[in-house]
Design a protein around this motif. Sequence first.
Motif, PDB file in Angstrom:
ATOM      1  N   UNK A  79       4.764  -1.255   4.311  1.00 39.04           N
ATOM      2  CA  UNK A  79       4.197  -1.054   2.392  1.00 39.04           C
ATOM      3  C   UNK A  79       3.868   0.171   3.631  1.00 39.04           C
ATOM      4  N   UNK A  80       3.203   1.297   3.980  1.00 41.73           N
ATOM      5  CA  UNK A  80       2.364   1.864   4.167  1.00 41.73           C
ATOM      6  C   UNK A  80       2.790   3.228   4.782  1.00 41.73           C
ATOM      7  N   UNK A  81       3.716   2.482   5.648  1.00 41.67           N
ATOM      8  CA  UNK A  81       4.927   4.423   5.874  1.00 41.67           C
ATOM      9  C   UNK A  81       5.619   4.011   5.349  1.00 41.67           C
ATOM     10  N   UNK A  93      -1.154   7.319  12.064  1.00 42.96           N
ATOM     11  CA  UNK A  93      -2.084   6.288  12.620  1.00 42.96           C
ATOM     12  C   UNK A  93      -2.224   5.797  11.503  1.00 42.96           C
ATOM     13  N   UNK A  94      -2.726   5.266  11.651  1.00 40.84           N
ATOM     14  CA  UNK A  94      -3.535   3.901  10.891  1.00 40.84           C
ATOM     15  C   UNK A  94      -4.286   3.325  11.172  1.00 40.84           C
ATOM     16  N   UNK A  95      -5.184   3.286  10.106  1.00 41.29           N
ATOM     17  CA  UNK A  95      -7.079   2.206  10.290  1.00 41.29           C
ATOM     18  C   UNK A  95      -6.413   0.662   9.435  1.00 41.29           C
ATOM     19  N   UNK A  96      -6.814  -0.255  10.089  1.00 44.30           N
ATOM     20  CA  UNK A  96      -6.362  -2.090   9.779  1.00 44.30           C
ATOM     21  C   UNK A  96      -8.111  -2.510   9.358  1.00 44.30           C
ATOM     22  N   UNK A  97      -8.140  -2.701   8.450  1.00 50.46           N
ATOM     23  CA  UNK A  97      -9.040  -3.802   7.991  1.00 50.46           C
ATOM     24  C   UNK A  97      -9.023  -4.950   8.015  1.00 50.46           C
ATOM     25  N   UNK A  98      -9.627  -5.919   7.986  1.00 54.27           N
ATOM     26  CA  UNK A  98      -8.863  -7.519   7.752  1.00 54.27           C
ATOM     27  C   UNK A  98     -10.589  -7.790   7.534  1.00 54.27           C
ATOM     28  N   UNK A 142      -5.585  -8.511   4.253  1.00 55.57           N
ATOM     29  CA  UNK A 142      -5.514  -7.124   5.730  1.00 55.57           C
ATOM     30  C   UNK A 142      -5.370  -6.112   4.536  1.00 55.57           C
ATOM     31  N   UNK A 143      -5.678  -4.860   5.102  1.00 53.44           N
ATOM     32  CA  UNK A 143      -5.898  -3.600   3.948  1.00 53.44           C
ATOM     33  C   UNK A 143      -5.446  -2.513   5.254  1.00 53.44           C
ATOM     34  N   UNK A 144      -4.319  -2.071   5.928  1.00 53.06           N
ATOM     35  CA  UNK A 144      -4.262  -0.920   5.857  1.00 53.06           C
ATOM     36  C   UNK A 144      -3.788   0.601   5.342  1.00 53.06           C
ATOM     37  N   UNK A 145      -4.911   1.613   5.655  1.00 59.81           N
ATOM     38  CA  UNK A 145      -4.813   3.225   5.649  1.00 59.81           C
ATOM     39  C   UNK A 145      -3.606   3.150   6.409  1.00 59.81           C
ATOM     40  N   UNK A 146      -3.010   4.499   5.710  1.00 60.01           N
ATOM     41  CA  UNK A 146      -1.845   5.147   7.151  1.00 60.01           C
ATOM     42  C   UNK A 146      -2.308   6.734   6.481  1.00 60.01           C
ATOM     43  N   UNK A 147      -1.631   7.389   7.531  1.00 61.14           N
ATOM     44  CA  UNK A 147      -2.222   8.704   7.988  1.00 61.14           C
ATOM     45  C   UNK A 147      -0.794   9.623   8.433  1.00 61.14           C
TER      46      UNK A 147
END
Length: 334
Positions: A79-81, A93-98, A142-147
């Motif tokens: 979804x993010x990429x 890059x990816x930041x992952x939050x759970x 589950x949340x991801x922030x992508x750069x």
Amino acid sequence: MAPRRLSDLPEGEVLGHLFPLFAGTKGAAPVLLGPGDDAAVLAAPSGGVVLTTDSMVRGRDWLDEWSSGHEVGRKVVAQNVADVAAMGAVPTGLLVALAADPHTELEWVLDLAAGIAAAAQDAGAPVLGGDLSSAEEGTVVVAITATGDLGGRPPVRRDGARPGDLVAVRGHLGRSGGGLQLLLAGRGRTHLDGEAGPGERAVDELCRVHRTAGRPPWEEGPRAADAGATSMIDVSDGLVRDLGRVARASGLRIELSGSALAQQAAGPLTEALGAADALRQVLSGGEEHSLAATFAPGAVPQGWQVLGECVAGEPAVLVDGQVPEVTGWDHFAG
């Protein structure tokens, strides 16, 4: 032996299980400081950073009886990429939050992390760090922030389409929505089912795409930008709804060809759903994460399928001159 749950381990030990899973993910941009400190540090080669975020909620975006943790991990990365690619950027890059119920099984979390790591490696977007938090009983988010990095390109926005541009798509349409339709009807296949038999392969394909998002064509975003794409969008809420966003942002009408859409509906979709439902999913099925873009005539890259054209007029999306009955997915209205 009873399964280990998050509540059985201190946070540091949980992270000690997770970090090695993410350690092998590599990307194009140098990671100056990875997981383990207050924040990560990532080089920004072109000076501009593309940022996006997406989340998935157990019970809303996946069901454990349908999807494994690994599949959820792959899907949230996809979804993010895909959003980064839709700007014409390369994921970096990816930041992952759970946030999870403390009684969540550790093995499920490790399976989730392995899915995230596999998709991150495939996309060339290393996991840089993230956050771990407890949540109410039964809750897992589950949340991801992508750069991403534009590589010196201007971002490809939604508002750049022009009358005369061709509308094209890279990737398939409707398969994720078709898989969801089958699963909701009790006709789908889950992660617990064995190898699909000859008569189940179309159903298996659609359900697999829904559970994992397949593999979005993220390399095609920068390629489309280099080819001169005038607008681009990730097909996440259905073709009609997402192209409608392009039409409104660009102030024009998009006219799609029914025969071109029928090509997308052919194959597994029609085999599993029948022609009418297959076409409905092509137009409205969400979570596909293919890319739709507009190009000047003669500029459409090889491998992209032309679906229609942009014309002057009130913003709308038409199919063979008619307003389609379907609209796509809305997170609050359904």
